[in-house]
Each structure stands twice: as C-alpha cells, then as structure tokens.
Write a protein that holds these residues in place. Structure first.
Motif, PDB file in Angstrom:
ATOM      1  N   ASN A  76       0.779  -1.307   0.027  1.00 52.05           N
ATOM      2  CA  ASN A  76       0.020   0.052   0.152  1.00 52.05           C
ATOM      3  C   ASN A  76       0.992   1.243   0.153  1.00 52.05           C
ATOM      4  N   LEU A  77       1.974   1.465   0.908  1.00 53.01           N
ATOM      5  CA  LEU A  77       2.845   2.290   0.900  1.00 53.01           C
ATOM      6  C   LEU A  77       3.489   2.569  -0.465  1.00 53.01           C
ATOM      7  N   LYS A  78       4.085   1.656  -1.104  1.00 53.50           N
ATOM      8  CA  LYS A  78       4.736   1.912  -2.357  1.00 53.50           C
ATOM      9  C   LYS A  78       3.726   2.242  -3.611  1.00 53.50           C
ATOM     10  N   GLU A  79       2.338   1.898  -3.361  1.00 50.74           N
ATOM     11  CA  GLU A  79       1.729   2.309  -4.402  1.00 50.74           C
ATOM     12  C   GLU A  79       1.469   3.835  -4.202  1.00 50.74           C
ATOM     13  N   GLN A  80       1.232   4.310  -3.032  1.00 46.74           N
ATOM     14  CA  GLN A  80       1.032   5.869  -2.788  1.00 46.74           C
ATOM     15  C   GLN A  80       2.100   6.337  -3.106  1.00 46.74           C
ATOM     16  N   VAL A  81       3.416   5.733  -2.563  1.00 50.72           N
ATOM     17  CA  VAL A  81       4.651   6.502  -3.191  1.00 50.72           C
ATOM     18  C   VAL A  81       4.762   6.773  -4.688  1.00 50.72           C
ATOM     19  N   ARG A  82       4.522   5.626  -5.364  1.00 45.20           N
ATOM     20  CA  ARG A  82       4.361   5.434  -6.972  1.00 45.20           C
ATOM     21  C   ARG A  82       3.314   6.744  -7.377  1.00 45.20           C
ATOM     22  N   GLU A  83       2.340   6.943  -6.792  1.00 44.92           N
ATOM     23  CA  GLU A  83       1.338   8.088  -7.069  1.00 44.92           C
ATOM     24  C   GLU A  83       1.782   9.467  -6.903  1.00 44.92           C
ATOM     25  N   VAL A  84       2.856   9.494  -5.682  1.00 44.48           N
ATOM     26  CA  VAL A  84       3.307  10.664  -5.470  1.00 44.48           C
ATOM     27  C   VAL A  84       4.370  11.185  -6.451  1.00 44.48           C
ATOM     28  N   ILE A  85       5.374   9.862  -6.919  1.00 41.65           N
ATOM     29  CA  ILE A  85       6.448  10.211  -7.720  1.00 41.65           C
ATOM     30  C   ILE A  85       5.987  10.452  -9.113  1.00 41.65           C
ATOM     31  N   GLU A  86       4.788  10.156  -9.612  1.00 46.61           N
ATOM     32  CA  GLU A  86       4.166  10.217 -10.902  1.00 46.61           C
ATOM     33  C   GLU A  86       3.836  11.713 -11.152  1.00 46.61           C
ATOM     34  N   LYS A  87       3.433  12.224  -9.921  1.00 47.48           N
ATOM     35  CA  LYS A  87       3.068  13.665 -10.051  1.00 47.48           C
ATOM     36  C   LYS A  87       4.328  14.649 -10.215  1.00 47.48           C
ATOM     37  N   VAL A  88       5.423  14.223 -10.115  1.00 45.31           N
ATOM     38  CA  VAL A  88       6.675  14.975 -10.265  1.00 45.31           C
ATOM     39  C   VAL A  88       6.835  15.226 -11.968  1.00 45.31           C
ATOM     40  N   TYR A  99      14.008   4.975  -8.502  1.00 48.04           N
ATOM     41  CA  TYR A  99      15.143   4.204  -8.397  1.00 48.04           C
ATOM     42  C   TYR A  99      15.406   4.210  -6.897  1.00 48.04           C
ATOM     43  N   ARG A 100      15.305   5.293  -6.365  1.00 46.00           N
ATOM     44  CA  ARG A 100      15.915   5.576  -4.972  1.00 46.00           C
ATOM     45  C   ARG A 100      15.085   4.801  -3.899  1.00 46.00           C
ATOM     46  N   TYR A 101      13.645   5.317  -4.096  1.00 43.94           N
ATOM     47  CA  TYR A 101      12.608   4.819  -3.047  1.00 43.94           C
ATOM     48  C   TYR A 101      11.850   3.874  -3.477  1.00 43.94           C
TER      49      TYR A 101
END
Length: 141
Positions: A76-88, A99-101
């Motif tokens: 769940n956390l990685k899914e949310q992190v992916r969504e955050v990263i995609e907004k950059v 690659y880092r997180y």
C-alpha cells in the motif's frame, strides 16, 4: 513529515520485513534441531509440558502473521509513493525518485541506470524533493 522522510519509509519497512524473515529462518533451524537432554534436577511447580520446538513453531506462526501484515502495508505504501512520484513533472527527477525509493538503488547504481554522474543524480534528487507533493493522508509506518 518531510518528503524525504515519507519516501524513505518503504525502505525501512522492507528492512524490517527482511529482518523478520531472517529470524523465522533461525527459528526454523532451532525447531528442527535436536537438543540434548538436561540431567540437572529442576523443581518447577508450573512446568511447561510442551516440547521446545513447539514454542519455536508458535513464534514462527506469530512472525509469519506479522510479516504478512507488514507486506500488505509495504504494498500500500509503495503504491502511494508511486502515485506521489508520478506527479513530479521532470522525467529525470521522477526516475531518480523511483530508483531510490521504489527500487532502493544506491546513488552509483542510479547514475549507471540514468547515464549520469553521482553529483548530477544528487542534484536531480534534491530538485525532485522540492517538487514532491505529499498526499493529504500519507501512509506512515
């Protein structure tokens, strides 16, 4: 919570899961080993009648349940992190964060993947952290 702290949570949770898995392996080794008899005379009024391996098996089951719950949280956390990263918006910055997180690569490994030197990767990382927008309800561990 700052962006870097939020993004780094997945790495820490992954380390915890791996540590628990190592502990399970040690417990399994203990559960399958044969212990020597103890000839010392012991007097106990509340004697545990279970074999020693039973305690190991119970601990293994508890740890497996804990690991399963942690894996669910990690997914769940990685899914949310992916969504955050995609907004950059910048692709290079996005890839550094990914690659880092998500993949837990070192700076050198990220540089190899992106064909950039370590200082460029760190600069992209710093810029990316400034562009990260945390979710309204961030998952925390």
């Amino acid at each position: 919570m700052k962006a870097k702290e939020y993004l780094h949570q997945a790495y820490r949770l992954d380390q915890r899961i791996n540590s628990d898995i190592e502990e399970i392996e040690r417990l399994r080794a203990m559960a399958t080993s044969v212990s020597s008899p103890n000839w010392d005379e012991k007097v106990s009024h509340s004697r545990n009648t279970n074999a020693p391996f039973v305690r190991c098996l119970e601990r293994i089951m508890d740890l497996e349940n804990k690991i399963n719950a942690e894996v669910d949280r990690l997914v769940n956390l990685k899914e949310q992190v992916r969504e955050v990263i995609e907004k950059v918006s910048n692709t290079d910055e996005q890839m550094v964060l990914r690659y880092r997180y998500i993949h837990n690569l070192t700076w050198e490994q990220i540089g190899d993947e992106l064909n950039a030197d370590k200082s460029t990767v760190r600069r992209w990382h710093g810029n990316a952290l400034n562009h990260v927008v945390l979710p309204e309800k961030p998952i925390t561990i």
